[in-house]
Enzyme design. Sequence first.
Site, PDB file in Angstrom:
ATOM      1  N   LYS A 193     -11.031  -9.879  24.540  1.00  0.00           N
ATOM      2  CA  LYS A 193     -11.198  -8.922  23.456  1.00  0.00           C
ATOM      3  C   LYS A 193     -11.026  -9.613  22.112  1.00  0.00           C
ATOM      4  CE  LYS A 193      -6.460  -7.105  22.928  1.00  0.00           C
ATOM      5  NZ  LYS A 193      -5.789  -8.331  23.134  1.00  0.00           N
ATOM      6  N   GLY A 197      -2.578   1.495  22.303  1.00  0.00           N
ATOM      7  CA  GLY A 197      -4.012   1.536  22.053  1.00  0.00           C
ATOM      8  C   GLY A 197      -4.766   0.499  22.858  1.00  0.00           C
TER       9      GLY A 197
END
Length: 316
Positions: free
Chosen positions: A195, A228
Amino acid sequence: MYYDRKLKLFSCNANVPLAKAIADQIEISLGEGEVKRFRDGEITVRIGESVRGADIFVIQPTCAPANEHLMELLVMIDAMKRASAKRITAVVPYYGYARQDRKTRPRDPITAKLVANLITTAGADRILTIDLHSGAIQGFFDIPVDHMTAVPLLAEHYAARGTEDLVVVSPDMGGVTRARELAGRLHVPLAIIDKRRPQPNVAEIMNIIGDIKGKTCVMVDDIIDTAGTISRGAQALLDHGAKQVYACCTHPVFSGPALENLEKSPLAEVLVCDTIPLPPEKQIPKIKICSVAELIANAIIRIHEDLSISTLFDAT
């Protein structure tokens, strides 16, 4: 019962339930000490028994409010030092400010090093901690550091449930070592979420490295903060064909919208340790708690008896 009048455990206010659980494991009582505040907010410590010549262990994670709990620890250590304790070990299950361990921009502080200096200057002779955000923080101290990991406890939980079709997933490249250790203990494959993080607490999922199609995935990290990243990671795994997704971490920081994110996430379960206390309002049904009390108790006894701690983590 483990009896040695020179071994004494004391707790500040950050995680008294864990401190009591550790004392119960060793089968001794917590020492008579309390941390109070004057009306202006200043901290004072009262030690109600002699600690002269004793081997003292002060239990205090520096979790939120980090500044309050850090100051409590420093004042308690200073009180023990001035009361002629023979050795003082700061037992810090969660080391606050650990994510400020390097300069990422000009003029950034390295606060993890500053905290190490404060604890050492206060009079600690040794540090006992669990799953530092960066192993390099051990080098910030000029005193011995016993750095433990909760991975074996997490592995026991999933091994008891069965490992058929299980894949351990690292939520980012930085957590691969931890994920590889968990996968090795469970004898299951490893996958990685690649990511890019454009700004703090915001993660953009880019790619899944590894075979997760039709598999049950376990995401592992040292800290879950706002949740998150872990929530988006779970959705990405499902989007790429995972059958079910679990998550686990050592330190449940759970700040800001963490609980809301976890409740809305597709995660089936979130396993956390009790290095940071979770009040009842944060103990939502998805969250399962694994205690580190026995692990810390065994380490304390080994430190007191000058035995090796590394043998506690020998892979089976």
